[in-house]
Design a protein around this motif. Structure first.
Motif, short mmCIF file in Angstrom:
data_model
loop_
_atom_site.label_atom_id
_atom_site.label_comp_id
_atom_site.label_asym_id
_atom_site.label_seq_id
_atom_site.Cartn_x
_atom_site.Cartn_y
_atom_site.Cartn_z
N GLN A 274 0.82 -1.19 0.00
CA GLN A 274 0.00 0.00 0.00
C GLN A 274 0.86 1.25 0.00
O GLN A 274 2.04 1.21 0.32
N ARG A 275 0.18 2.35 -0.26
CA ARG A 275 0.87 3.62 -0.39
C ARG A 275 1.66 3.97 0.88
O ARG A 275 2.82 4.30 0.83
N ARG A 276 0.99 3.84 2.04
CA ARG A 276 1.65 4.24 3.28
C ARG A 276 2.85 3.35 3.58
O ARG A 276 3.86 3.79 4.04
N LEU B 268 5.72 4.46 1.65
CA LEU B 268 6.33 5.65 2.22
C LEU B 268 7.09 5.28 3.48
O LEU B 268 8.14 5.83 3.78
N ALA C 84 -0.78 14.80 -7.55
CA ALA C 84 0.00 15.89 -6.97
C ALA C 84 1.46 15.81 -7.38
O ALA C 84 2.11 16.80 -7.67
N ARG D 154 -1.76 0.70 -9.04
CA ARG D 154 -3.07 0.31 -8.53
C ARG D 154 -4.05 0.01 -9.66
O ARG D 154 -5.11 -0.54 -9.43
N GLY D 155 -3.70 0.43 -10.87
CA GLY D 155 -4.60 0.21 -11.99
C GLY D 155 -5.63 1.31 -12.17
O GLY D 155 -6.60 1.13 -12.89
N GLU D 156 -5.41 2.45 -11.52
CA GLU D 156 -6.33 3.56 -11.74
C GLU D 156 -6.22 4.09 -13.16
O GLU D 156 -7.18 4.59 -13.73
#
Lengths: 508, 345
Positions: free
Chosen positions: B2-4, B7, B215, B226-228
Motif C-alpha cells: 500500500q501507499r503508506r 512511504l 500531486a 493500482r490500476g487507476e
C-alpha cells in the motif's frame, strides 16, 4: 480624558494614527505592484473567481444547514450533559481547517487510511466538493455560536403565544423564532464567508483553484505583480463581505425567559444519529489518523525546535500587538477620529495571510535588512491579528469607570501614578486575553509563515506543510497534534467568553 | 504494498543513511570518483536553497554532510525548484543576496539562474569529474533522470507502448500525470523546442481529455500500479523505488524513442557566492559516497565518472534521448503560459 484636553487632540491620537497608517501599507504596496504590468482579467481569472465564489457560497449554505439546527438544539433542548455537547460541537473551531483537509484527504480514497485499516473502498475527498465538505465541517461553529447567542436573547412568550393559538412546535420555531434570529445567522454566515475566502491550506490540499491557491502559484513563479493583482481582486470580495458584516445589526429585543424544549428519547436518538457524522468527520477522524501515524512512525524527523520557533514568533507577535493595541484602543474611546483609526487597523484582519505575505515580501525586497528576518514575519502577524488585541483591550477599557481615575487624581496622584495603580490593573485582563488570541492565531498561520520566515526557520505549521508536500504523511502527526492542542486552548478562551454572555442574559 | 507502507519504507531508508558513509563505499565500482575522505572539512556559514522534490533523500545527504562537518553552519531554505530560482533572480534584482548555493532538481531552473548571470564559474578539476556530455562551466549536474512511461503490466504489454510520445494523443489509453511537477514542465519545454508551440498545445489538450491529475509523480506511479490508469508520465526513479519496496508491483518502465518522452534531464547545483566554501560544498555532492547513495537509494543516475548506475534501469546507451541542450530548458515561462492557456495548470 477627552474632557480635560478640550480641543487638543487626545494624547493617544498621534500614535494610533501612525499604527493605523502602518496597517494599510500592505494595500498600498499591492496597488503599486499590481499597476506594474499585470493583466487585469483573463479567462483563467474567471474560473478562479467562480471557484472562489462557489466554495464560499456552498460553505456558507452547508454551515447554515448544520449550524442553525445545532444552535436550536444546544440553546433550547434539555439534554443530558448539555455543556459537554456544546463544547464538543464547537470543538471543530479548535482545529485549523488545513489539518482537517490533510487528514480527510489521507483517510479517504483508494489506498487511503480507511481502506488500509478496514478494507472498505472509499470515495476520494478532493476538488470543490471536498473543499466544501472540509470548510463546512470546520466553520459551521461560527454560525452555531452566533445563532445560539441570538436564540438565548429571545423571549419565549411569543412562542408560547403562537403555541396557544394552535401552532405546532416546528411551525412556531420556523415562523416565530427563526425570523428573529436572522441577523445572528447572517453574522455567523458572514464570518464563515470571510474565513473561506482567506483560507489557503484547504483549497491547496483539495486542489481547487481559488484565489489563495493561485496567488501562491503566482508568488512561487515570482510573478509578484500578478499575485498582487489577484490579491486585490480577492480583497475586493473580502471588503464586500466586511461591509455586509458591518451592516448586520443585532436585534434589540427585551430579553425574557427563553424557550425550553423537552425532546423525547426517540428524538434525542434521532438528533444524535444526524449529528454524529459531523463530529466523527471533524474531530474523531483527524485525531484517529494522527494517532495511527504516530503509532506507526513514532516521532521520527520531528525536532523540538519547530515547536519552540512557533511559540517564540507567536509570543513576540502577541507582545507587540498588545503594546500597539493600547494607544489604538484608547484613541477609539477618545473620539470619532480615533474610532476611524481603529477601523483602519481592522482592515488587516480581512487581509488573508497569503495577501499579507505577498505585500511584505515586496517590502522586504526593498528593505533588505528586513528580508527573511523574524522581524518581518512578526510584523505580518501583528498587522493581521492586531484587531484581536485592539478589540479585547478596548472592551475592558470601555468597562472602566472614569471616575476612578478622577478620584485618584483628586487625591493627589500624578497621571502616571493613576495609570499605574488604577487603569493598568483594571485593564490587564483584557490585554492578556488579547495577547492570548494573537498568540494562538499566529501559531496556526500558514501561508505568511511560508513566504516570510527566515531561512531554516521551521514552525509547526510549515513543517506540517512540508511533510504533506513531500508525502511523508506520518511525520505530520506530532506537529498536527500540537497545533490542535494549542488551538484547543484558544477555544477554551472563546467559550469562557460565551458563557459570560449567557449569564448576562439569564442572570438578571 | 500500500501507499503508506511504501512511504514507510522510504522513511526506513532514512535510518540507513545515519550509518557511516564508509559502509556504502564498498558498493562503489572502480573508484575514479573522489571520496569524502579526500575532501577538506567545511567550516563557516553557508545558505543552501534546496529545490525539493525527492522527499527525504536529499535531506539525508545534507544531514550526513552536517554530521561530518560539525563546524559548518548549513542553513537550508526549501521550496519548489522553480520558485527558488525565481526568488534568487528577484533577490538579485532587488540587491538582496541570501543564497550561496542552489541545488535544483531540474536543469531548467539552473538555466534560469545562469542566464541571469548569477552563477559563479566552477574550477576545471571539479568539472572534469563529471561524465562527458554533462560538463558545464557554471553548474554541476549531480544526478540524472530519464522521462519514462510507467505502465500497468496487467493491462498493457511492452509492445503496446508507442515509440512516439506524440502518438499517445491518438491512443485510447487512460493516463496519469502531474502537470504541476517541475520535471513534467521541463518535458513540455523540451516538446515545445522540438515540435513547436502549436503541436504541443494540441497534444496537451488531447491528453488532458483522458488524463487524471496527481500531486506528484510518485502519485502517478502508484496510481498506475493500482490500476487507476493504464500508463503515466514520470521520471524513471519513482518506478524503480516502488518496485524496490514491492518487487511484484504491476508496473514497468516504457520508453519512447528520440523524442521529449525520453528526455534525459539532470538536477544540479551551482554556486552563487565566491570563495572556497560553496565550491567545496559542491564537491561533497560529487563524491563517490553521495553519488552511490543517490543511485542505490534514490535510483537516480550518478553523473560522476566511475559511479555505478542504479539497478533496474536499462543501460543509458540503449535509450535514445532527443538531442537537446539542457540549459535551453530554462525557457520555462512560455511553457507555463502555454499550459495555463490550455487549462492543464
Amino acid at each position: 480624558m477627552s474632557l480635560t484636553l478640550g480641543r487638543r487632540w487626545p494624547a493617544s491620537y498621534p500614535l494610533a494614527l501612525v499604527i493605523a497608517l502602518l496597517a494599510i501599507v500592505p494595500v498600498g504596496v499591492l496597488v503599486g505592484l499590481a499597476s506594474d504590468s499585470a493583466e487585469l482579467f483573463d479567462a483563467h481569472n474567471l474560473r478562479v473567481l467562480s471557484n472562489t465564489l462557489l466554495l464560499m457560497v456552498f460553505t456558507v449554505l452547508g454551515s447554515v444547514a448544520i449550524g442553525v439546527p445545532l444552535a436550536l438544539i444546544t440553546a433550547y433542548a434539555q439534554l443530558p450533559w448539555r455543556r459537554l455537547w456544546l463544547i464538543l460541537l464547537a470543538a471543530p473551531l479548535a482545529i485549523p481547517s488545513y489539518i482537517g483537509a490533510f487528514t480527510l484527504y489521507a483517510a479517504f480514497g483508494r489506498g487511503g487510511e480507511i481502506q488500509q485499516l478496514l478494507g472498505w473502498p472509499m470515495p476520494a475527498v478532493n476538488g470543490l466538493p471536498g473543499a466544501t465538505l472540509v470548510m463546512t465541517l470546520y466553520s459551521y461553529p461560527f454560525v452555531m455560536l452566533t445563532t445560539r447567542a441570538s436564540l438565548l436573547s429571545l423571549d419565549a412568550s411569543l412562542v408560547n403565544a403562537a403555541r396557544t393559538l394552535g401552532m405546532s412546535i416546528a411551525a412556531s420555531l420556523w415562523r416565530v423564532v427563526l425570523p428573529r434570529v436572522a441577523t445572528g445567522i447572517a453574522a455567523g454566515a458572514l464570518l464563515v464567508a470571510l474565513y473561506t475566502l482567506s483560507d489557503f491550506g484547504t483549497p491547496a490540499i483539495m486542489r481547487v483553484d481559488t484565489f489563495t491557491r493561485v496567488i501562491f502559484v503566482e508568488y512561487n513563479a515570482f510573478g509578484l505583480s500578478q499575485a498582487a493583482m489577484l490579491s486585490l481582486q480577492l480583497l475586493v470580495i473580502v471588503g464586500l463581505v466586511l461591509f455586509l458584516e458591518s451592516r448586520v445589526r443585532g436585534n434589540k429585543e427585551r430579553p425574557g425567559r427563553h424557550l425550553t424544549l423537552w425532546p423525547s428519547r426517540g428524538q434525542k436518538l434521532l438528533m444524535a444519529l444526524v449529528f454524529a457524522p459531523v463530529l466523527v468527520l471533524a474531530i474523531v477522524l483527524p485525531l484517529l489518523v494522527f494517532g495511527v501515524w504516530l503509532w506507526r512512525e513514532g516521532t521520527a524527523g520531528f525536532d523540538a525546535s519547530y515547536a519552540w520557533n512557533s511559540a517564540h514568533a507567536s509570543f513576540l507577535a502577541a507582545l507587540v500587538a498588545v503594546v500597539l493595541a493600547i494607544p489604538v484602543a484608547h484613541a477609539a474611546i477618545a473620539g470619532r477620529a480615533g474610532r476611524f483609526m481603529e477601523r483602519l487597523t481592522y482592515f488587516g484582519f480581512g487581509v488573508p495571510g497569503i495577501v499579507m505575505g505577498t505585500a511584505l515580501v515586496y517590502v522586504g525586497l526593498q528593505l533588505p535588512f528586513l528580508y527573511q528576518t523574524l522581524g518581518l514575519l512578526v510584523l505580518a502577524y501583528v498587522l493581521r491579528f492586531l484587531p484581536l488585541a485592539v478589540g479585547s483591550v478596548r472592551s475592558t477599557a470601555e468597562g472602566l469607570d472614569p471616575s476612578l481615575v478622577k478620584a485618584a487624581r483628586l487625591l493627589g496622584a500624578s497621571p502616571r501614578e493613576a495609570f499605574q495603580r488604577i487603569t493598568l490593573p483594571l485593564t490587564i485582563r483584557g490585554m492578556v486575553a488579547g495577547a492570548a488570541l494573537v498568540f494562538l492565531e499566529a501559531m496556526r498561520e500558514l501561508p505568511a509563515t511560508l513566504m516570510l520566515g527566515p531561512t531554516g526557520f521551521e514552525t509547526l505549521a510549515t513543517y506540517l506543510w512540508r511533510m504533506y508536500e513531500a508525502g511523508y504523511f506520518g511525520r505530520a502527526a506530532i506537529p498536527g497534534l500540537l497545533l490542535v492542542l494549542m488551538s484547543a486552548l484558544g477555544l477554551a478562551l472563546m467559550l469562557s467568553g460565551e458563557r459570560r454572555a449567557e449569564f448576562d442574559v439569564t442572570g438578571k | 504494498m500500500q501507499r503508506r507502507a511504501f512511504l514507510h519504507n522510504l522513511a526506513a531508508v532514512g535510518a540507513i543513511s545515519c550509518l557511516p558513509m564508509s559502509i556504502q563505499r564498498s558498493f562503489a565500482a572502480q573508484a575514479v570518483a573522489v571520496s569524502v575522505e579526500q575532501l577538506p572539512k567545511l567550516e563557516g556559514e553557508i545558505t543552501l536553497y534546496l529545490g525539493r522534490g525527492e522527499g527525504g533523500l536529499y535531506e539525508n545527504v545534507l544531514e550526513a554532510i552536517r554530521k561530518r562537518n560539525p563546524k559548518l553552519n548549513l542553513k537550508i531554505r526549501r521550496g519548489a525548484t522553480a520558485a527558488l530560482a525565481n526568488s534568487i533572480v528577484a533577490e538579485s534584482k532587488a540587491g538582496v543576496k541570501r543564497a550561496d548555493v542552489f541545488w535544483a532538481v531540474d536543469s531548467g531552473a539552473i538555466g534560469l539562474i545562469s542566464d541571469a548571470g548569477l552563477a559563479r564559474p566552477l574550477p576545471a578539476d571539479l568539472i572534469a569529474q563529471l561524465r562527458p556530455g554533462f560538463q558545464y562551466p557554471q553548474w554541476a549536474p549531480v544526478t540524472g533522470r530519464v522521462r519514462t512511461l510507467p505502465y500497468n503490466t496487467d493491462r498493457l504489454t511492452a509492445e503496446q507502448i508507442p515509440d512516439s510520445v506524440m502518438a499517445l494523443a491518438d491512443s485510447d489509453l487512460s493516463i496519469g500525470w502531474a502537470p504541476a511537477y517541475a520535471s513534467f514542465q521541463s518535458f513540455v519545454t523540451a516538446m515545445r523546442l522540438l515540435e513547436g508551440d502549436k503541436v504541443t498545445a494540441d497534444w496537451l489538450r488531447a491528453i488532458k481529455a483522458r488524463a487524471t491529475t496527481y500531486a506528484g509523480e510518485l502519485g502517478v506511479v502508484m496510481a498506475v500500479e493500482r490500476g487507476e490508469v493504464d500508463l503515466g508520465f514520470a521520471n524513471h526513479y519513482y518506478t524503480l523505488r516502488l518496485k524496490n519496496g514491492k518487487p511484484d508491483a504491476k508496473v514497468a518502465l516504457g520508453f519512447t524513442k528520440n523524442d521529449a518522452g525520453c528526455l534525459v534531464n539532470a538536477g544540479g547545483i551551482l554556486a552563487l557566492s565566491d570563495g572556497d566554501l560553496p565550491i567545496n560544498f559542491i564537491r561533497y555532492l560529487l563524491t563517490e559516497e553521495v553519488q552511490s547513495y543517490l543511485a542505490s537509494e534514490a535510483y537516480e543516475i550518478p553523473l560522476v565518472e566511475g559511479a555505478k548506475p542504479p539497478q533496474g534501469l536499462p543501460p543509458l546507451d540503449t535509450i535514445s534521448p532527443p538531442k537537446i541542450d539542457l540549459t535551453q530548458l530554462a525557457d520555462l515561462r512560455p511553457t507555463l503560459n502555454l499550459m495555463r492557456r490550455v487549462g492543464v495548470l
